[in-house]
Design a protein around this motif. Structure first.
Motif, PDB file in Angstrom:
ATOM      1  N   ALA A   1       0.837  -1.206   0.000  1.00 13.72           N
ATOM      2  CA  ALA A   1       0.000   0.000   0.000  1.00 13.72           C
ATOM      3  C   ALA A   1       0.872   1.256   0.000  1.00 13.72           C
ATOM      4  CB  ALA A   1      -0.933  -0.005   1.208  1.00 13.72           C
TER       5      ALA A   1
ATOM      6  N   TRP B   1       2.157   1.825  -3.406  1.00 12.04           N
ATOM      7  CA  TRP B   1       1.094   2.313  -4.282  1.00 12.04           C
ATOM      8  C   TRP B   1       0.984   3.833  -4.166  1.00 12.04           C
ATOM      9  CZ3 TRP B   1      -3.302   5.170  -4.096  1.00 12.04           C
ATOM     10  CH2 TRP B   1      -4.144   5.099  -5.208  1.00 12.04           C
ATOM     11  N   TYR B   2       0.940   4.329  -2.932  1.00 15.04           N
ATOM     12  CA  TYR B   2       0.837   5.781  -2.732  1.00 15.04           C
ATOM     13  C   TYR B   2       2.063   6.498  -3.301  1.00 15.04           C
ATOM     14  CZ  TYR B   2      -3.335   5.702   0.212  1.00 15.04           C
ATOM     15  OH  TYR B   2      -4.616   5.568   0.673  1.00 15.04           O
TER      16      TYR B   2
ATOM     17  N   CYS C   1      -3.886   6.030   6.158  1.00 10.86           N
ATOM     18  CA  CYS C   1      -4.425   4.845   5.500  1.00 10.86           C
ATOM     19  C   CYS C   1      -4.359   3.633   6.420  1.00 10.86           C
ATOM     20  CB  CYS C   1      -3.660   4.559   4.212  1.00 10.86           C
ATOM     21  SG  CYS C   1      -4.330   3.145   3.308  1.00 10.86           S
TER      22      CYS C   1
ATOM     23  N   VAL D   1      -4.570  -0.210   6.507  1.00 12.67           N
ATOM     24  CA  VAL D   1      -4.362  -1.271   5.536  1.00 12.67           C
ATOM     25  C   VAL D   1      -4.940  -2.575   6.076  1.00 12.67           C
ATOM     26  CG1 VAL D   1      -2.652  -2.563   4.200  1.00 12.67           C
ATOM     27  CG2 VAL D   1      -2.249  -0.141   4.735  1.00 12.67           C
TER      28      VAL D   1
ATOM     29  N   ASP E   1      -8.204   6.967   4.417  1.00 11.05           N
ATOM     30  CA  ASP E   1      -8.434   5.940   3.406  1.00 11.05           C
ATOM     31  C   ASP E   1      -8.343   4.563   4.040  1.00 11.05           C
ATOM     32  OD1 ASP E   1      -8.383   8.062   1.593  1.00 11.05           O
ATOM     33  OD2 ASP E   1      -6.551   7.402   0.570  1.00 11.05           O
TER      34      ASP E   1
ATOM     35  N   ALA F   1      -7.066   0.751   2.661  1.00  5.45           N
ATOM     36  CA  ALA F   1      -6.477  -0.016   1.566  1.00  5.45           C
ATOM     37  C   ALA F   1      -6.827  -1.481   1.764  1.00  5.45           C
ATOM     38  CB  ALA F   1      -4.965   0.156   1.522  1.00  5.45           C
TER      39      ALA F   1
ATOM     40  N   VAL G   1      -5.861  -5.007   0.513  1.00  3.31           N
ATOM     41  CA  VAL G   1      -4.705  -5.573  -0.176  1.00  3.31           C
ATOM     42  C   VAL G   1      -4.841  -7.096  -0.222  1.00  3.31           C
ATOM     43  CG1 VAL G   1      -2.192  -5.711  -0.216  1.00  3.31           C
ATOM     44  CG2 VAL G   1      -3.304  -3.645   0.655  1.00  3.31           C
TER      45      VAL G   1
ATOM     46  N   VAL H   1      -3.817  -3.847  -4.836  1.00  7.13           N
ATOM     47  CA  VAL H   1      -4.126  -2.814  -3.844  1.00  7.13           C
ATOM     48  C   VAL H   1      -5.348  -2.044  -4.329  1.00  7.13           C
ATOM     49  CG1 VAL H   1      -3.289  -0.749  -2.666  1.00  7.13           C
ATOM     50  CG2 VAL H   1      -1.696  -2.620  -3.193  1.00  7.13           C
TER      51      VAL H   1
ATOM     52  N   ILE I   1      -7.702   1.058  -3.093  1.00 10.99           N
ATOM     53  CA  ILE I   1      -7.787   2.154  -2.128  1.00 10.99           C
ATOM     54  C   ILE I   1      -9.213   2.697  -2.100  1.00 10.99           C
ATOM     55  CG2 ILE I   1      -6.961   4.465  -1.513  1.00 10.99           C
ATOM     56  CD1 ILE I   1      -4.772   2.360  -1.285  1.00 10.99           C
TER      57      ILE I   1
END
Length: 120
Positions: A14, A17-18, A51, A53, A97, A99, A101, A111, A113
């Motif tokens: 995650a 990804w960001y 975030c 996760v 957020d 995430a 996963v 992933v 979001i």
């Protein structure tokens, strides 16, 4: 791979990804007495993203985001307030957020979001 390792790898996926979206990683697994923040990033526009996760094995019946219930949200909000205060970011815009996963057979991670999954 055990559950803890799966979770750590999901959090790292995650965070990557960001970063690929142009965000700057500010914290990973930030611990407070109120709880833990999995991933904290800053978007190019200055928005701080907290975030949570949730990593699940394939075939899991429940949606990972379902695990972020109202009590969990309150803990995340309190931990985020502490983090922001400690780091001089109290005036920055903030978004929460989630995430979701999932590990893939290829050794890669999917992933998903959920932007603005909940509000303060």
């Amino acid at each position: 791979m055990n559950r803890a390792e799966t979770g750590r790898r999901g959090e790292a996926a995650a965070a990557r990804w960001y970063q690929k979206q142009g965000c700057r990683l500010l914290a990973h697994n930030f611990h407070t007495r109120m709880g833990e923040l999995d991933v904290v990033v800053q978007e190019p526009d200055g928005t701080i993203v907290i975030c949570e996760v949730k990593t699940r094995a394939e075939g899991s019946l429940a949606s990972p985001a379902e695990a972020v219930d109202r009590p969990k949200q309150r803990r995340l909000i309190r931990a985020a307030q502490y983090y922001l205060q400690q780091n001089g970011l109290s005036d920055a815009p903030v978004r929460f957020d989630v995430a979701e996963v999932f590990p893939l057979d290829s050794g890669r991670w999917m992933v998903h979001i959920i932007r603005g999954a909940f509000l303060t």
